[in-house]
Each structure stands twice: as C-alpha cells, then as structure tokens.
Design a protein around this motif. Structure first.
Motif, PDB file in Angstrom:
ATOM      1  N   UNK A  10      41.895 -23.878 -17.515  1.00  0.00           N
ATOM      2  CA  UNK A  10      40.619 -23.362 -17.891  1.00  0.00           C
ATOM      3  C   UNK A  10      40.235 -22.555 -18.963  1.00  0.00           C
ATOM      4  N   UNK A  11      41.499 -21.675 -18.960  1.00  0.00           N
ATOM      5  CA  UNK A  11      41.512 -20.869 -20.413  1.00  0.00           C
ATOM      6  C   UNK A  11      43.000 -21.029 -20.633  1.00  0.00           C
ATOM      7  N   UNK A  12      43.387 -20.764 -22.003  1.00  0.00           N
ATOM      8  CA  UNK A  12      44.793 -20.795 -22.544  1.00  0.00           C
ATOM      9  C   UNK A  12      44.961 -19.895 -23.856  1.00  0.00           C
ATOM     10  N   UNK A  13      46.089 -19.184 -23.725  1.00  0.00           N
ATOM     11  CA  UNK A  13      46.452 -18.307 -24.735  1.00  0.00           C
ATOM     12  C   UNK A  13      47.892 -18.591 -24.872  1.00  0.00           C
ATOM     13  N   UNK A  14      48.025 -18.521 -26.417  1.00  0.00           N
ATOM     14  CA  UNK A  14      49.311 -18.577 -26.888  1.00  0.00           C
ATOM     15  C   UNK A  14      49.878 -17.474 -27.824  1.00  0.00           C
ATOM     16  N   UNK A  15      50.983 -17.135 -27.458  1.00  0.00           N
ATOM     17  CA  UNK A  15      51.358 -15.670 -28.536  1.00  0.00           C
ATOM     18  C   UNK A  15      52.790 -16.179 -28.828  1.00  0.00           C
ATOM     19  N   UNK A  16      52.699 -16.144 -30.456  1.00  0.00           N
ATOM     20  CA  UNK A  16      53.981 -16.591 -30.900  1.00  0.00           C
ATOM     21  C   UNK A  16      55.133 -15.483 -30.714  1.00  0.00           C
ATOM     22  N   UNK A  17      56.278 -15.841 -30.329  1.00  0.00           N
ATOM     23  CA  UNK A  17      57.312 -14.988 -30.126  1.00  0.00           C
ATOM     24  C   UNK A  17      57.946 -14.241 -31.297  1.00  0.00           C
ATOM     25  N   UNK A  18      58.068 -15.029 -32.485  1.00  0.00           N
ATOM     26  CA  UNK A  18      58.802 -14.489 -33.622  1.00  0.00           C
ATOM     27  C   UNK A  18      58.074 -12.776 -34.029  1.00  0.00           C
ATOM     28  N   UNK A  19      56.606 -13.021 -34.276  1.00  0.00           N
ATOM     29  CA  UNK A  19      55.850 -12.115 -34.807  1.00  0.00           C
ATOM     30  C   UNK A  19      54.879 -11.486 -33.794  1.00  0.00           C
ATOM     31  N   UNK A  20      54.765 -11.981 -32.291  1.00  0.00           N
ATOM     32  CA  UNK A  20      53.735 -11.422 -31.577  1.00  0.00           C
ATOM     33  C   UNK A  20      52.247 -11.586 -31.733  1.00  0.00           C
ATOM     34  N   UNK A  21      51.921 -12.634 -32.649  1.00  0.00           N
ATOM     35  CA  UNK A  21      50.603 -12.714 -33.070  1.00  0.00           C
ATOM     36  C   UNK A  21      50.064 -13.937 -32.180  1.00  0.00           C
ATOM     37  N   UNK A  22      48.788 -13.698 -31.992  1.00  0.00           N
ATOM     38  CA  UNK A  22      48.178 -14.683 -30.802  1.00  0.00           C
ATOM     39  C   UNK A  22      47.706 -16.127 -31.963  1.00  0.00           C
ATOM     40  N   UNK A  23      48.003 -17.061 -31.329  1.00  0.00           N
ATOM     41  CA  UNK A  23      47.320 -18.272 -32.160  1.00  0.00           C
ATOM     42  C   UNK A  23      46.634 -19.042 -31.417  1.00  0.00           C
ATOM     43  N   UNK A  24      46.364 -18.772 -30.045  1.00  0.00           N
ATOM     44  CA  UNK A  24      45.508 -19.479 -29.584  1.00  0.00           C
ATOM     45  C   UNK A  24      44.749 -18.684 -28.376  1.00  0.00           C
ATOM     46  N   UNK A  25      43.469 -18.820 -28.140  1.00  0.00           N
ATOM     47  CA  UNK A  25      42.642 -18.351 -26.897  1.00  0.00           C
ATOM     48  C   UNK A  25      41.480 -19.161 -26.789  1.00  0.00           C
ATOM     49  N   UNK A  26      41.926 -20.306 -26.167  1.00  0.00           N
ATOM     50  CA  UNK A  26      40.798 -21.257 -25.950  1.00  0.00           C
ATOM     51  C   UNK A  26      40.271 -21.543 -24.450  1.00  0.00           C
ATOM     52  N   UNK A  27      38.961 -21.772 -24.124  1.00  0.00           N
ATOM     53  CA  UNK A  27      38.321 -22.035 -23.051  1.00  0.00           C
ATOM     54  C   UNK A  27      38.024 -23.392 -22.798  1.00  0.00           C
ATOM     55  N   UNK A  28      37.901 -23.897 -21.791  1.00  0.00           N
ATOM     56  CA  UNK A  28      37.704 -25.392 -21.436  1.00  0.00           C
ATOM     57  C   UNK A  28      36.216 -25.481 -21.463  1.00  0.00           C
ATOM     58  N   UNK A  29      35.543 -24.424 -20.846  1.00  0.00           N
ATOM     59  CA  UNK A  29      34.180 -24.208 -20.816  1.00  0.00           C
ATOM     60  C   UNK A  29      33.536 -24.476 -22.048  1.00  0.00           C
ATOM     61  N   UNK A  30      34.057 -23.731 -23.017  1.00  0.00           N
ATOM     62  CA  UNK A  30      33.583 -23.542 -24.498  1.00  0.00           C
ATOM     63  C   UNK A  30      33.907 -24.680 -25.326  1.00  0.00           C
ATOM     64  N   UNK A  31      34.837 -25.524 -25.057  1.00  0.00           N
ATOM     65  CA  UNK A  31      35.118 -26.785 -25.897  1.00  0.00           C
ATOM     66  C   UNK A  31      34.090 -27.840 -25.248  1.00  0.00           C
ATOM     67  N   UNK A  32      33.722 -27.667 -23.900  1.00  0.00           N
ATOM     68  CA  UNK A  32      32.721 -28.709 -23.361  1.00  0.00           C
ATOM     69  C   UNK A  32      31.286 -28.181 -23.913  1.00  0.00           C
ATOM     70  N   UNK A  33      31.040 -27.202 -24.121  1.00  0.00           N
ATOM     71  CA  UNK A  33      29.695 -26.843 -24.659  1.00  0.00           C
ATOM     72  C   UNK A  33      29.710 -27.373 -26.346  1.00  0.00           C
ATOM     73  N   UNK A  34      30.869 -27.070 -26.849  1.00  0.00           N
ATOM     74  CA  UNK A  34      30.892 -27.551 -28.315  1.00  0.00           C
ATOM     75  C   UNK A  34      30.638 -29.269 -28.323  1.00  0.00           C
ATOM     76  N   UNK A  35      31.372 -29.628 -27.334  1.00  0.00           N
ATOM     77  CA  UNK A  35      31.374 -31.334 -27.378  1.00  0.00           C
ATOM     78  C   UNK A  35      29.863 -31.607 -27.077  1.00  0.00           C
ATOM     79  N   UNK A  36      29.147 -30.925 -25.949  1.00  0.00           N
ATOM     80  CA  UNK A  36      27.955 -31.393 -25.658  1.00  0.00           C
ATOM     81  C   UNK A  36      26.831 -31.102 -26.719  1.00  0.00           C
ATOM     82  N   UNK A  37      27.045 -30.075 -27.699  1.00  0.00           N
ATOM     83  CA  UNK A  37      26.297 -29.549 -28.669  1.00  0.00           C
ATOM     84  C   UNK A  37      25.573 -30.662 -29.345  1.00  0.00           C
ATOM     85  N   UNK A  38      26.416 -31.778 -29.771  1.00  0.00           N
ATOM     86  CA  UNK A  38      25.862 -32.834 -30.612  1.00  0.00           C
ATOM     87  C   UNK A  38      26.006 -32.660 -32.028  1.00  0.00           C
ATOM     88  N   UNK A  39      26.729 -31.602 -32.354  1.00  0.00           N
ATOM     89  CA  UNK A  39      26.913 -31.321 -33.816  1.00  0.00           C
ATOM     90  C   UNK A  39      28.304 -31.734 -34.160  1.00  0.00           C
TER      91      UNK A  39
END
Length: 111
Positions: free
Chosen positions: A27-56
């Motif tokens: 439902x939600x996904x976070x990715x943390x790069x091991x080499x430098x500790x930076x986040x590269x993702x914090x994505x939500x399935x619900x928000x992806x669906x809202x974007x998809x359904x926006x028609x934009x």
C-alpha cells in the motif's frame, strides 16, 4: 490487518520498507539507498490511483518521478523460502520512515 516489512535488495543497494495489506500487496513503499542513506522512494498506491484517475496526461509519471514506484506484485509471506527475506517492523517504525522519506523527497522537488 496491515503488515510492515523491510527487505534488502543487494543488486541496487537498497533497503525497502513496505506496508502490506492482508493479501501481501504494498500500500505504501519506501526505499533507502544503503551507500549514502538517502531516500529514493516514498510512494503510495492510493495516491498513484488518484493520479491515474485524475484524467491528466502524465499524472502517474509525474507522481512516480517525484515519489517513486509502488511494487506491482504481492510479496511472499513472512518466513518464506523465497528471496528477498522479509523482516517484520512495527507500524511506528514504518510511519517514522515514511514521514522522513516524504519530507526529504518533497524538499528535493520543491513541493
């Protein structure tokens, strides 16, 4: 009931943290790069669906460029012999990572 897991993907040197539904879908996904500790993702399935359904046109691509991609397949159950090995974590730990990741990604993109 939600389950929270983490797993390491050595090919990309990434720690992955997921909030899973009862069927193992992220439902939600976070990715943390091991080499430098930076986040590269914090994505939500619900928000992806809202974007998809926006028609934009391009809304999903824009969202994924900013926040990354939610895995598109269910995970194996905990203690499965399949790789990657999933480790449990608490909802509190996940929420803390989620907030930090979103804050960092939003600062990077100026949103």
């Amino acid at each position: 009931m939600l389950t929270y897991v983490r797993w390491y993907w050595s090919d990309d040197d990434r720690w992955n943290y997921d909030e899973l539904d009862a069927d193992g879908w992220a439902l939600r996904h976070v990715e943390l790069r091991g080499s430098d500790g930076l986040f590269v993702a914090a994505a939500s399935l619900a928000q992806v669906r809202i974007a998809r359904d926006s028609g934009t046109v391009g809304a999903v691509a824009e969202y994924e460029q900013r926040y990354g991609v939610v895995p598109e397949a269910p995970f194996p159950p905990l203690a499965s012999a399949l790789e990657p090995a999933l480790e449990s974590l608490s909802s509190w730990e996940f929420e803390h990572l989620w907030r930090d990741a979103r804050r960092q990604l939003e600062r990077q993109t100026g949103t």
